[in-house]
Scaffold this motif. Structure first.
Motif, PDB file in Angstrom:
ATOM      1  N   SER A   1       0.842  -1.187   0.000  1.00 57.29           N
ATOM      2  CA  SER A   1       0.000   0.000   0.000  1.00 57.29           C
ATOM      3  C   SER A   1       0.879   1.240   0.000  1.00 57.29           C
ATOM      4  O   SER A   1       1.858   1.316   0.755  1.00 57.29           O
ATOM      5  CB  SER A   1      -0.857  -0.014   1.270  1.00 57.29           C
ATOM      6  OG  SER A   1      -1.679   1.126   1.318  1.00 57.29           O
TER       7      SER A   1
ATOM      8  N   MET B   1       2.181   8.635   4.418  1.00 56.87           N
ATOM      9  CA  MET B   1       3.590   8.235   4.455  1.00 56.87           C
ATOM     10  C   MET B   1       4.533   9.414   4.219  1.00 56.87           C
ATOM     11  O   MET B   1       5.700   9.348   4.608  1.00 56.87           O
ATOM     12  CB  MET B   1       3.844   7.144   3.415  1.00 56.87           C
ATOM     13  CG  MET B   1       3.146   5.839   3.766  1.00 56.87           C
ATOM     14  SD  MET B   1       3.259   4.635   2.404  1.00 56.87           S
ATOM     15  CE  MET B   1       2.635   3.158   3.249  1.00 56.87           C
TER      16      MET B   1
ATOM     17  N   ARG C   1       6.017  10.383   7.323  1.00 56.19           N
ATOM     18  CA  ARG C   1       7.051   9.497   7.863  1.00 56.19           C
ATOM     19  C   ARG C   1       8.424   9.792   7.273  1.00 56.19           C
ATOM     20  O   ARG C   1       9.438   9.294   7.759  1.00 56.19           O
ATOM     21  CB  ARG C   1       6.674   8.033   7.623  1.00 56.19           C
ATOM     22  CG  ARG C   1       5.315   7.674   8.186  1.00 56.19           C
ATOM     23  CD  ARG C   1       5.043   6.193   8.161  1.00 56.19           C
ATOM     24  NE  ARG C   1       5.928   5.495   9.089  1.00 56.19           N
ATOM     25  CZ  ARG C   1       5.872   4.186   9.327  1.00 56.19           C
ATOM     26  NH1 ARG C   1       4.989   3.437   8.689  1.00 56.19           N
ATOM     27  NH2 ARG C   1       6.701   3.622  10.180  1.00 56.19           N
TER      28      ARG C   1
ATOM     29  N   ALA D   1       2.641   9.189  13.125  1.00 60.16           N
ATOM     30  CA  ALA D   1       3.279   7.998  12.566  1.00 60.16           C
ATOM     31  C   ALA D   1       4.786   8.148  12.752  1.00 60.16           C
ATOM     32  O   ALA D   1       5.349   9.211  12.487  1.00 60.16           O
ATOM     33  CB  ALA D   1       2.934   7.847  11.090  1.00 60.16           C
TER      34      ALA D   1
ATOM     35  N   TRP E   1      10.386   7.413   9.331  1.00 62.89           N
ATOM     36  CA  TRP E   1      11.317   6.450   8.768  1.00 62.89           C
ATOM     37  C   TRP E   1      12.734   6.956   8.996  1.00 62.89           C
ATOM     38  O   TRP E   1      13.006   8.160   8.894  1.00 62.89           O
ATOM     39  CB  TRP E   1      11.081   6.301   7.260  1.00 62.89           C
ATOM     40  CG  TRP E   1       9.836   5.534   6.901  1.00 62.89           C
ATOM     41  CD1 TRP E   1       9.285   4.486   7.568  1.00 62.89           C
ATOM     42  CD2 TRP E   1       9.017   5.740   5.747  1.00 62.89           C
ATOM     43  NE1 TRP E   1       8.167   4.025   6.904  1.00 62.89           N
ATOM     44  CE2 TRP E   1       7.975   4.777   5.776  1.00 62.89           C
ATOM     45  CE3 TRP E   1       9.041   6.636   4.676  1.00 62.89           C
ATOM     46  CZ2 TRP E   1       6.997   4.684   4.797  1.00 62.89           C
ATOM     47  CZ3 TRP E   1       8.070   6.547   3.696  1.00 62.89           C
ATOM     48  CH2 TRP E   1       7.050   5.584   3.756  1.00 62.89           C
TER      49      TRP E   1
ATOM     50  N   TYR F   1       8.397   1.273   5.227  1.00 64.91           N
ATOM     51  CA  TYR F   1       7.410   0.306   5.723  1.00 64.91           C
ATOM     52  C   TYR F   1       6.002   0.769   5.402  1.00 64.91           C
ATOM     53  O   TYR F   1       5.752   1.966   5.304  1.00 64.91           O
ATOM     54  CB  TYR F   1       7.509   0.188   7.251  1.00 64.91           C
ATOM     55  CG  TYR F   1       8.554  -0.770   7.728  1.00 64.91           C
ATOM     56  CD1 TYR F   1       8.239  -2.098   7.977  1.00 64.91           C
ATOM     57  CD2 TYR F   1       9.874  -0.355   7.922  1.00 64.91           C
ATOM     58  CE1 TYR F   1       9.197  -2.992   8.424  1.00 64.91           C
ATOM     59  CE2 TYR F   1      10.842  -1.239   8.367  1.00 64.91           C
ATOM     60  CZ  TYR F   1      10.495  -2.566   8.618  1.00 64.91           C
ATOM     61  OH  TYR F   1      11.438  -3.445   9.054  1.00 64.91           O
ATOM     62  N   GLY F   2       5.110  -0.180   5.304  1.00 63.91           N
ATOM     63  CA  GLY F   2       3.716   0.173   5.150  1.00 63.91           C
ATOM     64  C   GLY F   2       2.838  -1.056   5.162  1.00 63.91           C
ATOM     65  O   GLY F   2       3.331  -2.194   5.273  1.00 63.91           O
ATOM     66  N   GLY F   3       1.553  -0.837   5.032  1.00 65.88           N
ATOM     67  CA  GLY F   3       0.619  -1.956   4.964  1.00 65.88           C
ATOM     68  C   GLY F   3       0.913  -2.795   3.734  1.00 65.88           C
ATOM     69  O   GLY F   3       1.203  -2.264   2.654  1.00 65.88           O
TER      70      GLY F   3
ATOM     71  N   GLY G   1      -0.027  -7.080   7.073  1.00 64.10           N
ATOM     72  CA  GLY G   1       0.733  -6.535   8.192  1.00 64.10           C
ATOM     73  C   GLY G   1       1.534  -5.318   7.757  1.00 64.10           C
ATOM     74  O   GLY G   1       1.447  -4.875   6.603  1.00 64.10           O
ATOM     75  N   ASN G   2       2.268  -4.782   8.693  1.00 63.19           N
ATOM     76  CA  ASN G   2       3.153  -3.655   8.412  1.00 63.19           C
ATOM     77  C   ASN G   2       4.505  -4.216   7.983  1.00 63.19           C
ATOM     78  O   ASN G   2       5.236  -4.774   8.797  1.00 63.19           O
ATOM     79  CB  ASN G   2       3.293  -2.803   9.676  1.00 63.19           C
ATOM     80  CG  ASN G   2       4.117  -1.566   9.438  1.00 63.19           C
ATOM     81  OD1 ASN G   2       3.945  -0.860   8.437  1.00 63.19           O
ATOM     82  ND2 ASN G   2       5.047  -1.288  10.359  1.00 63.19           N
TER      83      ASN G   2
ATOM     84  N   GLU H   1       2.433  -9.924  14.606  1.00 63.29           N
ATOM     85  CA  GLU H   1       2.120  -8.676  13.909  1.00 63.29           C
ATOM     86  C   GLU H   1       1.476  -8.906  12.548  1.00 63.29           C
ATOM     87  O   GLU H   1       1.306  -7.962  11.772  1.00 63.29           O
ATOM     88  CB  GLU H   1       3.381  -7.830  13.788  1.00 63.29           C
ATOM     89  CG  GLU H   1       4.007  -7.608  15.164  1.00 63.29           C
ATOM     90  CD  GLU H   1       4.801  -6.343  15.292  1.00 63.29           C
ATOM     91  OE1 GLU H   1       5.224  -5.807  14.259  1.00 63.29           O
ATOM     92  OE2 GLU H   1       4.988  -5.897  16.437  1.00 63.29           O
TER      93      GLU H   1
END
Lengths: 334, 334
Positions: free
Chosen positions: B45, B50, B53, B61, B64, B71-73, B94-95, B108
């Motif tokens: 995603s 983001m 981040r 959030a 990074w 990172y992300g979904g 997950g993440n 997770e």
């Protein structure tokens, strides 16, 4: 026979109003019609929101007509009743012209009951400003024990009550005002936790020194003070917008830093309110405010300008921060 | 042996990110540690939030790290489990890093259960964006039957769900989007009452033509679109601030017309929110969204970019409005 004087709106001001905005006319004492009373004004209230009534166009307060009389909250003594339901000599409060004498429908007048307190408090701590603070704090800003609560315009008629009510609800209140004298009053007699003089101090820096962010904000002022507070909102902060006096004399829409992104980060809630929406509960609010004053838990101050002719100066002084507490105009001895 | 690829943050962007922001590195497939699974990414995603981040400093959030992975979904297939509680071949969400393969703690990862729908919907209508719309509409914006509700970013992953949920709650929804194609989709397939193309039309003028003011506003965008909506808020309007994508690439705090005065006049309430605050109810939300899709009451679209190497383009396209509905990156065939 000209035995009355009355202020009329000479023209709609552009930017800051001045003496030319107001026209003091000789007039006759009106004859009270059926159901009306002739009243002699004792005190009239000047309030920042009245700047909005000088503009054309709809807003929450009806605009004043050019050439028509200025109106506002006032305390008066009944001189003559034409079936208005009052006796001569009774003291009443209502929406009245800026005049020495006026006729008003009995149904629009309310008996003044300020107990041991001066009748002028019906325009201040026990009147519209006090109730505005009462409902704004309790129903909108909702400070909780341990919260840092900031009040802008903290030495004004509304802000001075709001700050004290915040302390009574257990918040640590920081009052923002425009002079050291005012700040001393806030932190001394009124018992606020801290004060900031926005004229001589950087509000953001001082808030950083005094707090770990702001949980609750009672805003009477807007503009740069509010910008500084928004930058320091904590998670789940509550903001009540009561007024924006710093902006009322602007002709163009003023610009400033965009602030809505901060609301996502903090999940803060910002809400505007008008005291009129709480009208069914005015009686309970006034009673509670009276108890707090009587019990010494709520202090108040009034700035009294003498003479109807000086009402414009009193009004204009609101925008210069010349008042401490509630600004009233004493129209007649009593 | 380099049998994996992974994106790292090359540097913190100033203003709008570009290709130099991203660093695609050859890497090895990680060994899953105890309690971990090795997963093969199917979809990742890319989301506007983001951009935050990529900045240093705290926000909602976590930032990074420069040089660290993005990172992300993501939806992935379990390749190997080292006591992670999953079987090889299971599909999970997950993440995860922007990579072809990754190791992740079993605790997770969540099994993907999208029923008849493609697994990518776990990142869209049945995932974080869908839930963001669900809680934002139901708990914050609260459109009522007959309300005029405006949605900005109405053709995006969140906005497209929010608009339809508003219609399902009985509101007349006006979607604001950036192309005629998007507006056609909103008023056609999605069934919104009206649409405005902010690229070719004056949003305020169109709202004046289409509505008698705005009762509810779901804001994903901020900036001038939001300025136009605020000017048209009705009494007791509710505004939910979900995002401010128009401002995310600004380095200086952007300025705009001050809007808080409008809140006094209208007694409107403005509230920011984060979907994470509703985490205990994610299951119920996903179930309800799935029912609505299955019943044909909620439409969705996905914009699929193929290949991990194209993830930066997919991300940057969000700020150009290139996606319709949810933007995902297909990392591997499945």
């Amino acid at each position: 026979m000209a035995d009355n004087r009355r202020y009329h709106l000479a023209k709609r001001p552009e930017g800051t109003p001045d003496a030319d905005t107001f026209d003091l006319r000789e007039a006759e004492r009106p004859e009270p019609g059926p159901g009306q009373a002739l009243v002699r004004l004792l005190y009239l209230s000047v309030d920042p929101y009245m700047r909005g009534r000088m503009r054309a166009g709809e807003s929450y307060a009806e605009p004043w007509d050019v050439g028509g009389p200025l109106y506002g909250g006032a305390v008066a003594e009944v001189v003559e009743s034409n079936g208005a339901g009052f006796e001569p000599g009774e003291t009443v409060v209502g929406n009245l012209p800026w005049a020495e004498y006026a006729a008003a429908d009995g149904s629009e007048l309310t008996p003044v009951d300020t107990g041991e307190l001066p009748v002028s408090t019906a325009l201040g701590v026990l009147g519209m400003p006090g109730r505005t603070a009462y409902f704004g704090v309790r129903e909108v800003v909702e400070p909780r024990a341990g919260d840092v609560m900031v009040v802008s315009g903290a030495a004004g008629a509304v802000g001075s009550v709001a700050g004290q009510l915040g302390e009574l609800q257990g918040a640590d209140v920081v009052g923002v005002a425009g002079s050291d004298e005012k700040v001393d009053w806030l932190t001394g007699e009124l018992g606020l936790t801290a004060g900031v003089n926005y004229e001589s101090e950087d509000v953001g820096e001082r808030l950083d020194e005094l707090t770990d962010g702001v949980d609750a904000y009672y805003d009477n002022v807007g503009g740069p003070v509010t910008d500084a507070v928004f930058q320091r909102l904590n998670v789940d902060a509550r903001v009540g917008i009561c007024g924006q006096i710093a902006l009322y004399n602007e002709e163009e829409v003023p610009t400033g830093p965009r602030k809505l992104g901060k609301l996502v980060e903090t999940r803060a809630r910002v809400e505007g309110f008008l005291v009129g929406d709480f009208a069914p509960r005015f009686g309970a609010a006034t009673e509670r405010l009276g108890e707090l004053v009587a019990g010494g838990e709520l202090q108040y101050r009034e700035t009294v300008t003498e003479g109807l002719e000086n009402a414009p100066d009193a009004f204009l002084g609101l925008f210069e921060g010349e008042n401490v507490g509630k600004q009233v105009v004493e129209v007649a001895d009593h």
